[in-house]
Design a protein around this motif. Structure first.
Motif, PDB file in Angstrom:
ATOM      1  N   SER A  59     -42.823 -15.738 -17.828  1.00 40.88           N
ATOM      2  CA  SER A  59     -43.566 -15.234 -18.991  1.00 40.88           C
ATOM      3  C   SER A  59     -42.697 -14.313 -19.842  1.00 40.88           C
ATOM      4  O   SER A  59     -42.728 -14.382 -21.076  1.00 40.88           O
ATOM      5  CB  SER A  59     -44.824 -14.504 -18.524  1.00 40.88           C
ATOM      6  N   GLN A  60     -41.921 -13.478 -19.191  1.00 43.53           N
ATOM      7  CA  GLN A  60     -41.039 -12.575 -19.931  1.00 43.53           C
ATOM      8  C   GLN A  60     -39.983 -13.353 -20.708  1.00 43.53           C
ATOM      9  O   GLN A  60     -39.668 -13.028 -21.864  1.00 43.53           O
ATOM     10  CB  GLN A  60     -40.358 -11.590 -18.985  1.00 43.53           C
ATOM     11  N   ILE A  61     -39.437 -14.382 -20.084  1.00 41.46           N
ATOM     12  CA  ILE A  61     -38.424 -15.201 -20.762  1.00 41.46           C
ATOM     13  C   ILE A  61     -39.027 -15.879 -21.985  1.00 41.46           C
ATOM     14  O   ILE A  61     -38.421 -15.910 -23.065  1.00 41.46           O
ATOM     15  CB  ILE A  61     -37.843 -16.254 -19.793  1.00 41.46           C
ATOM     16  N   LEU A  62     -40.230 -16.407 -21.827  1.00 38.96           N
ATOM     17  CA  LEU A  62     -40.873 -17.109 -22.940  1.00 38.96           C
ATOM     18  C   LEU A  62     -41.234 -16.166 -24.088  1.00 38.96           C
ATOM     19  O   LEU A  62     -41.235 -16.567 -25.254  1.00 38.96           O
ATOM     20  CB  LEU A  62     -42.129 -17.830 -22.445  1.00 38.96           C
ATOM     21  N   SER A  63     -41.531 -14.915 -23.765  1.00 39.58           N
ATOM     22  CA  SER A  63     -41.932 -13.973 -24.814  1.00 39.58           C
ATOM     23  C   SER A  63     -40.755 -13.243 -25.455  1.00 39.58           C
ATOM     24  O   SER A  63     -40.795 -12.891 -26.633  1.00 39.58           O
ATOM     25  CB  SER A  63     -42.920 -12.938 -24.257  1.00 39.58           C
ATOM     26  N   THR A  64     -39.675 -13.035 -24.680  1.00 39.38           N
ATOM     27  CA  THR A  64     -38.530 -12.264 -25.202  1.00 39.38           C
ATOM     28  C   THR A  64     -37.240 -13.061 -25.288  1.00 39.38           C
ATOM     29  O   THR A  64     -36.304 -12.652 -25.978  1.00 39.38           O
ATOM     30  CB  THR A  64     -38.267 -11.034 -24.320  1.00 39.38           C
ATOM     31  N   GLY A  65     -37.170 -14.193 -24.558  1.00 35.50           N
ATOM     32  CA  GLY A  65     -35.929 -14.969 -24.517  1.00 35.50           C
ATOM     33  C   GLY A  65     -34.891 -14.367 -23.598  1.00 35.50           C
ATOM     34  O   GLY A  65     -33.748 -14.833 -23.550  1.00 35.50           O
ATOM     35  N   GLN A  66     -35.282 -13.345 -22.832  1.00 34.83           N
ATOM     36  CA  GLN A  66     -34.337 -12.655 -21.972  1.00 34.83           C
ATOM     37  C   GLN A  66     -34.934 -12.398 -20.597  1.00 34.83           C
ATOM     38  O   GLN A  66     -36.147 -12.491 -20.400  1.00 34.83           O
ATOM     39  CB  GLN A  66     -33.918 -11.322 -22.613  1.00 34.83           C
ATOM     40  N   SER A  67     -34.054 -12.064 -19.641  1.00 36.93           N
ATOM     41  CA  SER A  67     -34.489 -11.699 -18.301  1.00 36.93           C
ATOM     42  C   SER A  67     -33.480 -10.736 -17.694  1.00 36.93           C
ATOM     43  O   SER A  67     -32.268 -10.862 -17.920  1.00 36.93           O
ATOM     44  CB  SER A  67     -34.617 -12.936 -17.400  1.00 36.93           C
ATOM     45  N   ALA A  68     -33.985  -9.814 -16.902  1.00 32.61           N
ATOM     46  CA  ALA A  68     -33.113  -8.852 -16.226  1.00 32.61           C
ATOM     47  C   ALA A  68     -32.272  -9.519 -15.144  1.00 32.61           C
ATOM     48  O   ALA A  68     -31.319  -8.928 -14.643  1.00 32.61           O
ATOM     49  CB  ALA A  68     -33.960  -7.741 -15.613  1.00 32.61           C
ATOM     50  N   TYR A  69     -32.604 -10.759 -14.779  1.00 32.70           N
ATOM     51  CA  TYR A  69     -31.924 -11.442 -13.677  1.00 32.70           C
ATOM     52  C   TYR A  69     -30.831 -12.411 -14.133  1.00 32.70           C
ATOM     53  O   TYR A  69     -30.099 -12.945 -13.302  1.00 32.70           O
ATOM     54  CB  TYR A  69     -32.951 -12.198 -12.828  1.00 32.70           C
TER      55      TYR A  69
END
Length: 398
Positions: free
Chosen positions: A176-186
């Motif tokens: 969900s975070q990737i889809l909303s921001t295009g980024q991930s902490a991982y």
């Protein structure tokens, strides 16, 4: 193994990614080596485009595949709702298919996370949802990658799911975070965004415990050229990361043959497996009714260190080619060497990727076996790099 071969007589297979490196090998085996009842092949763009790719990949076997009259081409796209299929085609799949092999992916190591998430995660989940409407489906095989665990420290990697971190984040929240921001902490923990996307796909596929069919995930390590099927040295550079990497590094004078060992762990096992052994592993486990995670890595072939691979490659390259590289006379038009060098530094690790569920296949010959009877790995590798050397030396100056 004869019982497993006979299992295919009653199977109608739906294959995605069938014109890719592994897909072509799977298609060859399903049509010409196994008594598969029927194969539906998903084609992106047009049937003619698929035919052109198949003919280019296996020119001598192409007519035999078509003459089997068991392959039916369907135009569609895994990124679209309903696979972008015509309603009549979708109905036919829903009514006839018993086995689905999902070998579609975008294996680009340069693709940013926000672009990689659709073909390497979302598309797989959409397919899985669609398969709930297939009335005869028995088994679903999803092709993943051992790179899904490239965030782990050195050591043993079993055929299981590992959490992204100690707090074991919910994969749905990460997606969900990737889809909303295009980024991930991982993202930076993996060798490439592609690997994180495939990791999430695995987690989310296996999380669906109520699926009305068996679910199998096969994780190949780096895929190399075929040792036998559809013919020795079959494979395209785009689908073979080691070949692409060394080809690009060897044709860049700033990295080149003198720089391959710098910053890379030469004692690490270079985990590569021939594409036809991956295909045999996939099909053998399908017929056996296997579920869960199966790894197909170098231990099923011949283990070699990065240093041994590099030395063999350099020995296979003609001296004139080496000098041309060193003098800068040979250079790729697209400068991918820095990217491949960084990926190699991340990937050359002391991982021990276990393949316990497939070790027994090494004792068997035939289409579903992994026996190396009659195969000389050293001679094969030497010949392979001689072929690469010819390609390198044949590059024009820019």
């Amino acid at each position: 193994m004869e019982r497993h071969v006979k299992w295919f007589r009653d199977q109608v297979v739906f294959l995605t990614g069938g014109t890719g490196n592994l897909g072509v090998c799977l298609l060859y085996k399903l049509t010409l080596q196994l008594p598969t009842k029927k194969i539906f092949l998903l084609c992106r763009g047009s049937v003619q485009r698929a035919l052109d790719k198949l003919e280019a990949a296996m020119a001598e076997q192409f007519d035999d595949v078509l003459d089997s009259h068991r392959v039916q081409f369907m135009v569609g796209d895994t990124s679209k709702p309903g696979l972008g299929l015509k309603p009549s085609d979708l109905r036919q799949l829903q009514e006839e298919v018993t086995v689905v092999i999902n070998a579609a992916a975008d294996i680009s190591l340069q693709q940013p996370l926000h672009l990689s998430i659709q073909p390497n995660c979302i598309a797989h989940l959409q397919l899985l949802t669609l398969l709930r409407g297939f009335s005869r489906i028995k088994s679903f095989l999803h092709v993943s990658s051992t790179s899904v665990n490239s965030f782990l420290p050195d050591g043993i990697i079993e055929e299981q799911i590992y959490p992204l971190s100690d707090d074991n984040p919910d994969p749905e929240k990460v997606l969900s975070q990737i889809l909303s921001t295009g980024q991930s902490a991982y993202t930076d923990n993996f060798i490439a965004p592609y690997a994180l996307c495939k990791h999430l796909a695995e987690r989310l596929i296996l999380k669906q415990a109520d699926l009305p069919f068996k679910t199998l995930i096969v994780r190949p390590s780096l895929i190399g050229p075929a040792i036998r099927d559809p013919y020795p040295f079959y494979g395209n550079d785009e689908g073979m990361p080691l070949q692409s990497a060394l080809y690009n590094l060897a044709t860049d004078p700033d990295y080149g043959l003198d720089e391959l060992g710098k910053g890379i762990n030469l004692d690490a096992v270079f985990d590569e497996i021939p594409v036809d052994l991956v295909a045999s592993t996939c099909l053998a486990h399908l017929a056996a009714g296997s579920v869960g995670i199966v790894q197909a890595a170098g231990s099923l072939y011949v283990a070699a260190t990065t240093g041994e691979i590099t030395t063999t490659m350099i020995q296979g390259v003609a001296p004139t080619g080496i000098e041309k590289v060193r003098r800068g006379e040979i250079r790729q038009r697209q400068n991918l060497a820095p990217m491949f060098f960084q990926v190699a530094r991340k990937y050359m690790r002391n991982w021990d990727i276990r393949c316990d569920r497939s070790e027994h296949l090494k004792e068997h010959t035939g289409v579903l076996g992994l026996s190396l009877d009659g195969h000389d790995p050293k001679a094969f590798m030497k010949h392979r790099w001689q072929n690469v050397s010819k390609s390198v030396s044949g590059l024009s100056s820019t």
